[in-house]
Enzyme design. Structure first.
Site, PDB file in Angstrom:
ATOM      1  N   ASP A 193       0.816  -1.215   0.000  1.00  0.00           N
ATOM      2  CA  ASP A 193       0.000   0.000   0.000  1.00  0.00           C
ATOM      3  C   ASP A 193       0.848   1.262   0.000  1.00  0.00           C
ATOM      4  OD1 ASP A 193      -2.638   1.225   0.129  1.00  0.00           O
ATOM      5  OD2 ASP A 193      -2.081   1.845   2.151  1.00  0.00           O
ATOM      6  N   ARG A 194       2.122   1.159   0.403  1.00  0.00           N
ATOM      7  CA  ARG A 194       2.991   2.336   0.448  1.00  0.00           C
ATOM      8  C   ARG A 194       3.429   2.776  -0.948  1.00  0.00           C
ATOM      9  NH1 ARG A 194       2.485   5.130   5.103  1.00  0.00           N
ATOM     10  NH2 ARG A 194       2.547   3.725   6.892  1.00  0.00           N
ATOM     11  N   MET A 274      -8.006   5.725   2.797  1.00  0.00           N
ATOM     12  CA  MET A 274      -8.100   6.911   1.951  1.00  0.00           C
ATOM     13  C   MET A 274      -6.836   7.172   1.146  1.00  0.00           C
ATOM     14  SD  MET A 274     -11.118   8.103   2.330  1.00  0.00           S
ATOM     15  CE  MET A 274     -10.852   9.656   1.477  1.00  0.00           C
ATOM     16  N   ARG A 275      -5.796   6.334   1.319  1.00  0.00           N
ATOM     17  CA  ARG A 275      -4.561   6.597   0.594  1.00  0.00           C
ATOM     18  C   ARG A 275      -4.777   6.517  -0.912  1.00  0.00           C
ATOM     19  NH1 ARG A 275      -1.150   3.653   3.331  1.00  0.00           N
ATOM     20  NH2 ARG A 275      -0.214   5.371   4.479  1.00  0.00           N
ATOM     21  N   ALA A 276      -5.636   5.618  -1.369  1.00  0.00           N
ATOM     22  CA  ALA A 276      -5.872   5.481  -2.807  1.00  0.00           C
ATOM     23  C   ALA A 276      -6.450   6.766  -3.392  1.00  0.00           C
ATOM     24  CB  ALA A 276      -6.818   4.307  -3.072  1.00  0.00           C
TER      25      ALA A 276
END
Length: 666
Positions: A193-194, A274-276
């Site tokens: 995910d990073r 919410m990173r996407a």
């Protein structure tokens, strides 16, 4: 210095080049993960990118690349006085898979810190990569403790080195680029995910393009400098375009309409967190700047989704990566009416990335040759199997379930993981010893205790403790290791009932999921007909094991001894390759043995080889029906392991099994 292969000379791989260029325009996008098979120019393209990045201004003499316009107030080489800086080329720092923690974060001289109170610090790779590129080849094989350090630095933009109360902090903001071959194992979800963007690459199947790849590579190998000179004009043009896009980036407008499309797309594909959304917004903005526009259009949002979402949709390692483009188009169309995005403007076709053009579709990853075959009726025409018995087509696995921990008894020294107890560099402190080589984890109390009796002889006169190198003590720690989980699966006719084989595959698939989460290597041996077969040599790719399991046919006699002997040979070879990694053998069978003279006695002798070597083992008893012979339990006794019925395993009742294994080993 070796001349890198020119970025603009890479043939094809438009998606890969575009993703890298977008990060060059806007490092806030968050890096790139490049997934693909061997020999697809992954490393070549990444190494070539560094030559295109603009130079950076640094404080003269600062080992941590501080910006003279805004130096880091906590810089170990600071404080820095205001003044003009010097320019240097952007760095690309490569992190080896086998790097130590000190090599990554830096090393603190503990002896001087204790005796003199001086923070003598040698910077590591995180300091070298500040304001540049940190490149990790085979990132999926990186040790867990290094992954944790990378996660911390990427999240905080700084690196901390702590040694028994003595700490050093320095800024560490970098563009993280990783490459990996999925056949060698998947990446931890936290690190996956990073990465802001992900790209799937594959070798072209077009002969003309393959010819051009070979032609350019041979020309480069014959004369690297001359080949680079022929591409110098194209390289300079792309570098100028990166500079122009960076200057335009602050002026790009991300309207409410585009933001609603981004939010709707992330919601429609059910991505976590919410990173996407944030990555998609930054990527769409960078795409507009790269195309020379100040407004984000619908095609920018679409392209951003194709780069930022596929790796965030995977719920487990057996899910095929990718995005349903029809669903994506429907979502964008549904939320397109604000006037901020439209289709009137044509994207800029110039440049390696093609502006905002969506990437070409890669090879299909869904129902390919390794997927499950359509189920046939039980009365389907059989093919000839081993020993003159019929062979049935493969059946699908039942739904996997969560299992409890299967662990190897005792204390190991294997690679870091999450399964069995082991002596590791990380974990709880259990004691102290003299360091072998460089000191990495100081045991302060033991060091003071070793130095205290010698203070008068060493002429101590002040308050400081006089410490010598011989006084230093390394902390011994206990953590968890990854193991080799070797599945030995009975695929003979006695297991061929479709419902039972489906349940067997579901159980093995569940244990494979557990092996993925615990960072194990896995292997698969099957036996039927007249022999045992290595269906999958030990590997870190549990999805490869799942694919082999899914297509496993059944039928024929039950050469149990042959299967066990083949598994024993696999373990022998693996011990030579990786002697520190301990094994757990999981035999999935009903215990029957047929074919040849005295098959049951032969199987017993083969099983006792494992018991004599102390190999941890579990037998999953697949026997069914009102009359049970208990052969699997007898086999477990010969192995020195424990038997558990398939029903008990599916009922998530494996905790007692682990305790039994540990009691037998005690």
């Amino acid at each position: 210095m070796t001349t890198p292969f020119p970025f603009t000379a890479v043939v094809g791989q438009d998606d890969l080049r575009l993703a890298l260029l977008l990060n060059a325009v806007s490092p806030a996008v968050g890096g790139v993960l490049v997934r693909g098979e061997k020999g697809t120019a992954k490393s070549t393209a990444v190494r070539a990118l560094s030559a295109l990045l603009p130079e950076v201004a640094v404080v003269p003499g600062c080992r941590f690349s501080c910006d003279p316009a805004a130096p880091d107030p906590s810089c170990p080489d600071g404080p820095h006085e205001p003044g003009p800086g010097t320019s240097r080329a952007s760095r690309m720092v490569e992190l080896p898979v086998g790097a130590s923690e000190d090599r990554l974060v830096g090393a603190l001289d503990i002896e001087r810190a204790l005796a003199e109170g001086v923070k003598a610090f040698e910077p590591g790779l995180l300091a070298d990569a500040h304001r540049g590129i940190l490149y990790v080849d085979e990132v999926n094989l990186l040790h867990d403790h290094l992954v944790d350090l990378l996660l911390d630095a990427a999240a905080m933009g700084a690196s901390y080195v702590e040694r028994e109360g003595v700490s050093v902090r320095h800024a560490s903001k970098f563009l993280l680029v990783g490459t990996m071959n999925p056949e060698e194992g998947e990446l931890r979800p936290q690190l996956l995910d990073r990465f802001g963007l992900t790209v799937e690459v594959a070798a072209s199947r077009e002969p003309d393009q393959r010819v051009e790849v070979v032609r350019r590579r041979l020309a480069y190998d014959d004369d690297p400098a001359g080949f680079a000179a022929r591409w110098a004009a194209e390289e300079a043009a792309v570098q100028q375009r990166i500079v122009a896009a960076r200057e335009l980036l602050p002026s790009v407008r991300l309207g409410d309409g585009a933001l609603r499309q981004i939010a709707a797309t992330c919601a429609a594909f059910e991505v976590d967190g919410m990173r996407a959304d944030i990555v998609m917004a930054r990527t769409a903005t960078a795409l507009a700047a790269w195309a020379g526009r100040t407004d984000v259009l619908a095609e920018d949002v679409r392209q951003a989704a194709l780069l930022a979402l596929p790796h965030r949709r995977r719920r487990n390692p057996f899910d095929a990566p990718g995005l349903d483009e029809d669903k994506l188009d429907e979502t964008l169309e549904e939320f397109s009416g604000s006037g901020d995005s439209g289709d009137d403007d044509e994207p800029d076709p110039d440049g390696p990335g093609g502006g905002g053009q969506p990437p070409s579709e890669g090879p299909e990853q869904g129902d390919g040759g390794s997927g499950a075959r359509p189920e046939e009726g039980e009365g389907g025409e059989p093919q000839t199997g081993g020993a003159g018995s019929g062979e049935q087509s493969a059946v699908r696995a039942s739904e996997p379930f969560r299992t409890k921990v299967l662990s190897v008894p005792g204390l190991g020294d294997g690679a870091a993981g999450r399964r069995s107890r082991a002596r590791t560099e990380h974990g709880r402190t259990t004691g102290a010893r003299r360091p072998r080589g460089a000191l990495t984890k100081l045991h302060l109390a033991a060091t003071v205790q070793a130095a205290a009796p010698h203070q008068r002889a060493r002429g101590r006169s002040g308050r400081g403790l006089v410490v010598r190198r011989d006084d230093l003590r390394q902390a011994t720690r206990e953590g968890r290791e990854g193991n080799l989980v070797l599945f030995v699966v009975d695929a003979s006719g006695s297991m061929a009932a479709r419902q039972r084989m489906s349940a067997v595959k579901g159980a093995v698939l569940s244990l494979l999921l557990d092996a993925y989460q615990r960072r194990d290597k896995v292997g698969l041996v099957t036996f039927r007909g007249t022999a045992g077969e290595v269906a999958l040599p030990p590997t870190s790719s549990v999805d490869a094991a799942a694919a082999r399991l899914e297509t496993l046919p059944t039928g024929g006699r039950t050469p149990l001894a042959a299967g066990l002997l083949r598994a024993h040979e696999v373990l022998r070879v693996e011990r030579l390759r990786d002697p520190a990694r301990r094994a757990l053998v999981v035999v999935v069978t009903d215990g029957r043995a047929t074919g040849g003279p005295e098959p049951v006695a032969l199987a017993g002798r083969a099983a006792r080889l494992f018991a004599a070597e102390g190999v941890a083992s579990v037998v999953v008893d697949c026997e069914s029906g009102p009359v049970r012979l208990g052969l699997a339990g007898q086999l477990a006794g010969e192995l020195g392991g424990t038997a558990v019925t398939l029903d008990e395993l599916r009922a998530d009742s494996i905790a007692g099994l682990v305790k039994d294994v540990q009691r037998r080993a005690a």
